[in-house]
Enzyme design. Structure first.
Site, PDB file in Angstrom:
ATOM      1  CG  ASP A   1      -1.718   1.233   1.366  1.00 22.23           C
ATOM      2  OD1 ASP A   1      -2.561   1.336   0.446  1.00 22.23           O
ATOM      3  OD2 ASP A   1      -1.689   1.708   2.395  1.00 22.23           O
TER       4      ASP A   1
ATOM      5  CD  GLU B   1      -2.347   2.399  -3.455  1.00 19.48           C
ATOM      6  OE1 GLU B   1      -3.207   2.903  -3.683  1.00 19.48           O
ATOM      7  OE2 GLU B   1      -1.668   2.370  -2.401  1.00 19.48           O
TER       8      GLU B   1
HETATM    9  C1  GLC Z   1      -4.291   3.605  -0.384  1.00 18.71           C
HETATM   10  C2  GLC Z   1      -5.654   2.995  -0.081  1.00 18.71           C
HETATM   11  C3  GLC Z   1      -6.469   4.180   0.317  1.00 18.71           C
HETATM   12  C4  GLC Z   1      -6.033   4.622   1.556  1.00 18.71           C
HETATM   13  C5  GLC Z   1      -4.663   5.004   1.611  1.00 18.71           C
HETATM   14  C6  GLC Z   1      -4.101   5.416   2.783  1.00 18.71           C
HETATM   15  O1  GLC Z   1      -3.819   4.446  -1.328  1.00 18.71           O
HETATM   16  O2  GLC Z   1      -5.817   2.411  -1.302  1.00 18.71           O
HETATM   17  O3  GLC Z   1      -7.633   3.681   0.397  1.00 18.71           O
HETATM   18  O4  GLC Z   1      -6.878   5.629   2.088  1.00 18.71           O
HETATM   19  O5  GLC Z   1      -3.898   4.088   1.075  1.00 18.71           O
HETATM   20  O6  GLC Z   1      -3.479   3.990   3.504  1.00 18.71           O
END
Ligand code: GLC
Length: 613
Positions: A258, A300
């Site tokens: 993430d 991500e």
């Molecule tokens: C990522 C997640 C999102 C979250 C952010 C903070 O982008 O997809 O939903 O708010 O991380 O952890």
């Protein structure tokens, strides 16, 4: 040298590189030795069935590139309340054709202010509202028995402000304050704000949050209750590796890293994609290849294609196995609204020109908003004004544009920059919610299936968003819930509707049309050789800016995928072909030797008609 285990053999091969990278970041032999002992002990403690999987995957390292792969992402509590009942829903997932299940964050989190689980209280414990660690292991075992790989988020950038490290830090414990960026240095803060853009300018403005009990500030790039971890501290790296391996040994097979571009901070930079981020991801890759080779990394990285390829590393020093195909997702929605495929075509060409070690997870919707980060250079090349186009898109998807069928909400609208993102389920954004009669309903269903068929044709493997398989609509009731109402992403994070899901068998219901349309695509994708590993992919010109064409080749087989993004019949011409082709979706025959028609929102998967001779 005597090797005691498979781990020793594997680690010996990469030890030099691993140590080099580690010393470059932390320059501490002591902590390095401690870390190496940790790795070896986690390998030793891996269950026999996971070690078995490690072996199988080592003999088939490209397993995740198989055309059999189909993913789905869902929140356990919204889908079926808890982990125990999720086991009973495995037959539903199998019926759908799922091989890869991404469960949204389910680790211990505060009951409020948890950002849907992205504020973690404990990286090694399942949140008690949905089950125990034992339930989780039972689930991963059952999934494995059903050939479904489990993906979980690894929230690397921050913890909740109620994680035990944060609690210790708030008590004044300097050791734990050093796990974060806790400061009183106003120079540091103002310099930081000068160079680093904000992630949530409206819902969480500013990069720092004042901690009353400490009379100091914490760096909070995302929400104020998410404290950024300080990876310059080797203890943080150690603890996070330990948490990662605990989850891997509980049966997680894919980790979604993430917000990975944000994890390293350096004053004077924009604190995104820094070289040290890649050092950490590379070390993580070495860790999994040595300790738990069945596991893979999915980054991500919500960035433009040119930024993406760095996260795959090089063939000699690989980093992530897969990344989200964000730009093509965004451009799919842009094509649908504008009925113009030029930007999408351009992004696809960029993706197709990336090195072979890249691989993508394709999707239409996920739990997050659609951020309109389009490629400005490409827009200018096509004479599209980037700002006006963005404004058109977010207005279109809240239904505020002439002839817009979409129903959604804005997310993080910024008055100054006029930036905004969009929320809503696939079905509602495609017009199913506003459809007042059967004709409008059928057009909306065509749009939903067009979007899926196009995404299914991209390079990589497809992932559904739970609820989309039966056309679930927006849930406007989130607005009545105090802890949800300030985040419009909750519009598309609704409870799974099992009654609606049952309608998948009810002939001529919209659920049945969407479900059956998807089933056809899923079946074809899993069986056609042109979707197979090592097939080649490119776009072809159709001579029509409303119609996209993606062509896949494997050996002598050819699959021509054609998508009409407009609401009118279009004429197209595919050059250099003179044969008869059959559309695998409708069974209809097309003669490509001259121009031909394609219906509004129609999608074709054409292959050479077998001769009867
Ligand atoms: C990522 C997640 C999102 C979250 C952010 C903070 O982008 O997809 O939903 O708010 O991380 O952890």
């Amino acid at each position: 040298m005597k090797y005691n285990s498979d781990f020793d053999i594997r680690f010996a091969e990469v030890k030099k590189e691993f140590e080099w990278l580690y010393m470059e970041l932390y320059n501490s032999r002591d902590s390095l030795s401690k870390l190496e002992l940790l790795l070896s002990s986690y390998n030793k403690n891996r269950s026999n069935s996971l070690k078995e999987l490690d072996k199988t995957r080592q003999n088939n390292i490209n397993w995740y590139r198989s055309n059999k792969m189909l993913g789905i992402t869902l929140y356990t509590d919204l889908f079926c309340s808890n982990l125990k009942s999720l086991i009973t829903k495995i037959p539903y997932l199998k019926e759908l054709g799922i091989d890869y299940l991404h469960l949204m964050p389910l680790l211990k989190m505060p009951s409020e202010n948890n950002d849907g689980g992205y504020a973690v209280d404990d990286f090694e414990k399942i949140n008690e509202t949905i089950g125990s660690n034992e339930d989780f292991e039972k689930l991963t075992n059952e999934l494995r028995n059903n050939n479904i790989s489990l993906c979980l988020d690894f929230v690397m950038n921050h913890t909740s402000d109620t994680h035990r490290w944060a609690i210790e830090a708030k008590k004044g414990n300097i050791e734990y304050q050093n796990y974060y960026y806790i400061t009183n240095d106003s120079n540091f803060m103002s310099e930081y704000e000068k160079h680093v853009p904000q992630v949530f300018p409206t819902t969480a403005p500013g990069n720092f949050t004042y901690i009353e009990c400490l009379k100091k500030w914490a760096l909070t790039s995302f929400y104020p209750f998410q404290w950024d971890l300080n990876y310059q501290n080797p203890k943080v790296f150690f603890e996070m590796i330990k948490a990662f391996l605990t989850l891997a040994n509980m049966g997680v097979e894919i980790f979604r890293l993430d917000a990975v571009p944000y994890i390293w901070k350096q004053l004077g930079t924009n604190c995104r994609n820094l070289k040290q981020v890649h050092t950490i991801v590379r070390m993580l890759r070495i860790v999994i290849e040595c300790v738990c080779p069945a596991v893979i990394l999915k980054g991500e990285v919500v960035m433009a294609p040119k930024e993406l390829s760095a996260y795959f590393g090089t063939p000699e020093s690989p980093e992530c196995h897969i990344l989200y195909n964000v730009s093509c997702m965004v451009n799919l929605w842009s094509s649908l609204a504008s009925k113009d495929i030029r930007l999408l075509n351009d992004q696809l060409n960029l993706i197709h020109s990336l090195p072979e070690n890249s691989y993508f997870i394709n999707y239409i919707r996920c739990h997050d908003d659609i951020g309109w980060g389009l490629d400005e250079e490409a827009e200018i090349k096509f004479g599209i004004d980037p700002q006006l186009h963005k404004e058109f898109l977010y207005h279109f998807y809240i239904g505020q544009f002439e002839n817009s069928y979409a129903k959604g909400l804005l997310y993080n609208f910024d008055y100054l920059s006029k930036d905004a993102r969009s929320c809503g389920t696939t079905a509602s954004l495609c017009g199913l919610e506003t459809a007042k009669n059967i004709a409008a309903r059928n057009i909306a269903i065509n749009r939903i299936l067009l979007m899926h068929s196009c995404m299914f044709s991209f390079y990589g493997f497809p992932m559904l968003n739970s609820g989309d398989e039966v056309g679930q609509l927006n849930d406007w009731s989130y607005f009545e819930k105090t802890n949800l109402k300030n985040d419009s992403r909750n519009l598309h994070r609704s409870k799974f509707d099992w009654v609606k899901a049952k309608n998948r068998y009810k002939i001529s219901s919209s659920e049945n049309s969407i479900w059956c349309g998807l089933q056809k695509l899923i079946f074809l994708r899993k069986s056609i050789e042109c979707f197979d590993i090592n097939s080649s992919i490119s776009t072809w010109d159709t001579g029509n800016n409303h119609v996209l064409s993606i062509v896949r080749k494997k050996n002598t087989s050819l699959l021509i995928c054609i998508f009409n993004f407009s609401d009118e019949i279009q004429t197209i011409q595919i050059k250099c072909l003179d044969d008869k082709y059959v559309d695998l979706i409708s069974g209809q025959i097309y003669d490509l030797s001259s121009s031909f028609y394609i219906n509004p929102y129609q999608y074709l998967w054409l292959t050479k008609q077998k001769s009867n001779k």
